[in-house]
Motif scaffolding. Structure first.
Motif, PDB file in Angstrom:
ATOM      1  N   HIS A  55       0.807  -1.218   0.000  1.00 46.24           N
ATOM      2  CA  HIS A  55       0.000   0.000   0.000  1.00 46.24           C
ATOM      3  C   HIS A  55       0.847   1.279   0.000  1.00 46.24           C
ATOM      4  O   HIS A  55       0.532   2.204  -0.758  1.00 46.24           O
ATOM      5  CB  HIS A  55      -0.995  -0.031   1.167  1.00 46.24           C
ATOM      6  N   PRO A  56       1.927   1.366   0.788  1.00 39.87           N
ATOM      7  CA  PRO A  56       2.770   2.562   0.663  1.00 39.87           C
ATOM      8  C   PRO A  56       3.415   2.700  -0.720  1.00 39.87           C
ATOM      9  O   PRO A  56       3.544   3.810  -1.242  1.00 39.87           O
ATOM     10  CB  PRO A  56       3.841   2.367   1.739  1.00 39.87           C
ATOM     11  N   LEU A  57       3.787   1.577  -1.320  1.00 40.69           N
ATOM     12  CA  LEU A  57       4.369   1.621  -2.657  1.00 40.69           C
ATOM     13  C   LEU A  57       3.352   2.120  -3.680  1.00 40.69           C
ATOM     14  O   LEU A  57       3.670   2.953  -4.533  1.00 40.69           O
ATOM     15  CB  LEU A  57       4.905   0.242  -3.047  1.00 40.69           C
ATOM     16  N   CYS A  58       2.124   1.633  -3.587  1.00 40.34           N
ATOM     17  CA  CYS A  58       1.078   2.100  -4.513  1.00 40.34           C
ATOM     18  C   CYS A  58       0.805   3.589  -4.322  1.00 40.34           C
ATOM     19  O   CYS A  58       0.611   4.313  -5.301  1.00 40.34           O
ATOM     20  CB  CYS A  58      -0.199   1.290  -4.302  1.00 40.34           C
ATOM     21  N   ALA A  59       0.805   4.060  -3.079  1.00 37.38           N
ATOM     22  CA  ALA A  59       0.602   5.493  -2.829  1.00 37.38           C
ATOM     23  C   ALA A  59       1.744   6.313  -3.418  1.00 37.38           C
ATOM     24  O   ALA A  59       1.518   7.393  -3.990  1.00 37.38           O
ATOM     25  CB  ALA A  59       0.480   5.740  -1.326  1.00 37.38           C
ATOM     26  N   ALA A  60       2.968   5.827  -3.299  1.00 36.86           N
ATOM     27  CA  ALA A  60       4.124   6.546  -3.859  1.00 36.86           C
ATOM     28  C   ALA A  60       4.044   6.605  -5.379  1.00 36.86           C
ATOM     29  O   ALA A  60       4.333   7.640  -5.986  1.00 36.86           O
ATOM     30  CB  ALA A  60       5.418   5.874  -3.409  1.00 36.86           C
ATOM     31  N   ILE A  61       3.638   5.506  -6.007  1.00 41.84           N
ATOM     32  CA  ILE A  61       3.502   5.476  -7.464  1.00 41.84           C
ATOM     33  C   ILE A  61       2.411   6.451  -7.910  1.00 41.84           C
ATOM     34  O   ILE A  61       2.575   7.174  -8.900  1.00 41.84           O
ATOM     35  CB  ILE A  61       3.223   4.040  -7.954  1.00 41.84           C
ATOM     36  N   GLN A  62       1.305   6.493  -7.179  1.00 45.77           N
ATOM     37  CA  GLN A  62       0.233   7.428  -7.509  1.00 45.77           C
ATOM     38  C   GLN A  62       0.697   8.871  -7.366  1.00 45.77           C
ATOM     39  O   GLN A  62       0.316   9.739  -8.163  1.00 45.77           O
ATOM     40  CB  GLN A  62      -0.975   7.193  -6.611  1.00 45.77           C
ATOM     41  N   SER A  63       1.525   9.134  -6.360  1.00 49.74           N
ATOM     42  CA  SER A  63       1.979  10.512  -6.136  1.00 49.74           C
ATOM     43  C   SER A  63       2.798  11.037  -7.309  1.00 49.74           C
ATOM     44  O   SER A  63       2.746  12.233  -7.620  1.00 49.74           O
ATOM     45  CB  SER A  63       2.782  10.605  -4.838  1.00 49.74           C
ATOM     46  N   ILE A  64       3.533  10.163  -7.971  1.00 49.52           N
ATOM     47  CA  ILE A  64       4.303  10.597  -9.148  1.00 49.52           C
ATOM     48  C   ILE A  64       3.366  11.111 -10.235  1.00 49.52           C
ATOM     49  O   ILE A  64       3.602  12.157 -10.839  1.00 49.52           O
ATOM     50  CB  ILE A  64       5.192   9.448  -9.669  1.00 49.52           C
ATOM     51  N   GLY A  65       2.287  10.392 -10.475  1.00 48.23           N
ATOM     52  CA  GLY A  65       1.324  10.830 -11.485  1.00 48.23           C
ATOM     53  C   GLY A  65       0.617  12.118 -11.111  1.00 48.23           C
ATOM     54  O   GLY A  65       0.409  12.999 -11.954  1.00 48.23           O
ATOM     55  N   ILE A  66       0.250  12.247  -9.838  1.00 46.24           N
ATOM     56  CA  ILE A  66      -0.444  13.453  -9.393  1.00 46.24           C
ATOM     57  C   ILE A  66       0.479  14.673  -9.488  1.00 46.24           C
ATOM     58  O   ILE A  66       0.069  15.753  -9.923  1.00 46.24           O
ATOM     59  CB  ILE A  66      -0.972  13.276  -7.953  1.00 46.24           C
ATOM     60  N   ILE A  67       1.738  14.507  -9.091  1.00 49.06           N
ATOM     61  CA  ILE A  67       2.702  15.607  -9.193  1.00 49.06           C
ATOM     62  C   ILE A  67       2.927  15.973 -10.655  1.00 49.06           C
ATOM     63  O   ILE A  67       3.011  17.160 -11.004  1.00 49.06           O
ATOM     64  CB  ILE A  67       4.027  15.243  -8.497  1.00 49.06           C
ATOM     65  N   ARG A  68       3.001  14.970 -11.507  1.00 43.25           N
ATOM     66  CA  ARG A  68       3.191  15.253 -12.935  1.00 43.25           C
ATOM     67  C   ARG A  68       2.003  16.032 -13.494  1.00 43.25           C
ATOM     68  O   ARG A  68       2.159  16.952 -14.283  1.00 43.25           O
ATOM     69  CB  ARG A  68       3.398  13.953 -13.696  1.00 43.25           C
ATOM     70  N   ARG A  69       0.814  15.664 -13.052  1.00 45.80           N
ATOM     71  CA  ARG A  69      -0.388  16.341 -13.535  1.00 45.80           C
ATOM     72  C   ARG A  69      -0.502  17.748 -12.953  1.00 45.80           C
ATOM     73  O   ARG A  69      -0.729  18.711 -13.686  1.00 45.80           O
ATOM     74  CB  ARG A  69      -1.624  15.523 -13.173  1.00 45.80           C
ATOM     75  N   ASP A  70      -0.342  17.887 -11.638  1.00 46.06           N
ATOM     76  CA  ASP A  70      -0.639  19.163 -10.981  1.00 46.06           C
ATOM     77  C   ASP A  70       0.535  20.137 -10.969  1.00 46.06           C
ATOM     78  O   ASP A  70       0.352  21.322 -11.224  1.00 46.06           O
ATOM     79  CB  ASP A  70      -1.115  18.909  -9.547  1.00 46.06           C
ATOM     80  N   LEU A  71       1.729  19.677 -10.655  1.00 43.82           N
ATOM     81  CA  LEU A  71       2.874  20.581 -10.578  1.00 43.82           C
ATOM     82  C   LEU A  71       3.555  20.792 -11.922  1.00 43.82           C
ATOM     83  O   LEU A  71       3.951  21.906 -12.248  1.00 43.82           O
ATOM     84  CB  LEU A  71       3.903  20.071  -9.566  1.00 43.82           C
ATOM     85  N   GLU A  72       3.693  19.711 -12.674  1.00 41.01           N
ATOM     86  CA  GLU A  72       4.353  19.837 -13.974  1.00 41.01           C
ATOM     87  C   GLU A  72       3.400  20.318 -15.053  1.00 41.01           C
ATOM     88  O   GLU A  72       3.833  20.738 -16.125  1.00 41.01           O
ATOM     89  CB  GLU A  72       4.975  18.502 -14.383  1.00 41.01           C
ATOM     90  N   GLY A  73       2.103  20.237 -14.798  1.00 42.85           N
ATOM     91  CA  GLY A  73       1.114  20.734 -15.749  1.00 42.85           C
ATOM     92  C   GLY A  73       0.918  19.867 -16.970  1.00 42.85           C
ATOM     93  O   GLY A  73       0.514  20.360 -18.014  1.00 42.85           O
ATOM     94  N   ASP A  74       1.191  18.576 -16.863  1.00 39.97           N
ATOM     95  CA  ASP A  74       1.014  17.669 -17.994  1.00 39.97           C
ATOM     96  C   ASP A  74      -0.470  17.338 -18.146  1.00 39.97           C
ATOM     97  O   ASP A  74      -1.049  16.621 -17.336  1.00 39.97           O
ATOM     98  CB  ASP A  74       1.825  16.389 -17.765  1.00 39.97           C
TER      99      ASP A  74
END
Length: 142
Positions: free
Chosen positions: A18-37
């Motif tokens: 579960h922590p690994l899945c949360a970390a993987i999800q965070s990469i996508g969310i950061i890419r979407r929200d911070l990087e603006g992809d």
């Protein structure tokens, strides 16, 4: 606790899914929200974690099912209680199921961790590049 409950407890504590899945999800969310992809919608952020978690659960359930269905009458019948855990009448668990399920589960966790580390490093480079570009734009002599 029975041997079955203890084995599940050990598997859950050794393999931090579960922590690994949360970390993987965070990469996508950061890419979407911070990087603006704009290509990273919610589904694309969640899909890698869903696939990892589903593969992990499928592997454990398949091995347990095979151990129970091919027990030769030694283990308790899974059809009676709906439980697909390869448990014998005396409460012990089929040793081959443990020997197969732990390495397979560990392999999936290692592959997921390797993918996370790779993606996190790529993201770190993109964020550093964004930071450098931001510094260049805001470093005027005004």
């Amino acid at each position: 606790p029975t041997n079955k409950e203890f084995a599940v407890l050990v598997a859950r504590s050794i393999f931090p899914l579960h922590p690994l899945c949360a970390a993987i999800q965070s990469i996508g969310i950061i890419r979407r929200d911070l990087e603006g992809d704009a290509n990273y919608k919610l589904g694309r952020c969640l899909l890698p974690s869903i696939m990892l978690h589903g593969s992990f659960d499928f592997m454990l359930m398949l091995i347990n099912y095979l151990a129970t269905s091919n027990n030769g009458g030694n283990a308790s019948d899974a059809a009676d209680d709906g439980d697909f855990t390869p448990e014998y009448e005396d409460g012990t668990i089929s040793s081959w199921a443990v020997y197969v399920s732990f390495p397979c589960s560990g392999l999936l966790i290692l592959l997921g961790s390797a993918n996370y580390i790779y993606q996190a490093n790529l993201q770190r480079k993109r964020l550093i590049q964004m930071d450098l570009e931001s510094d260049k734009r805001s470093s005027g002599f005004i």
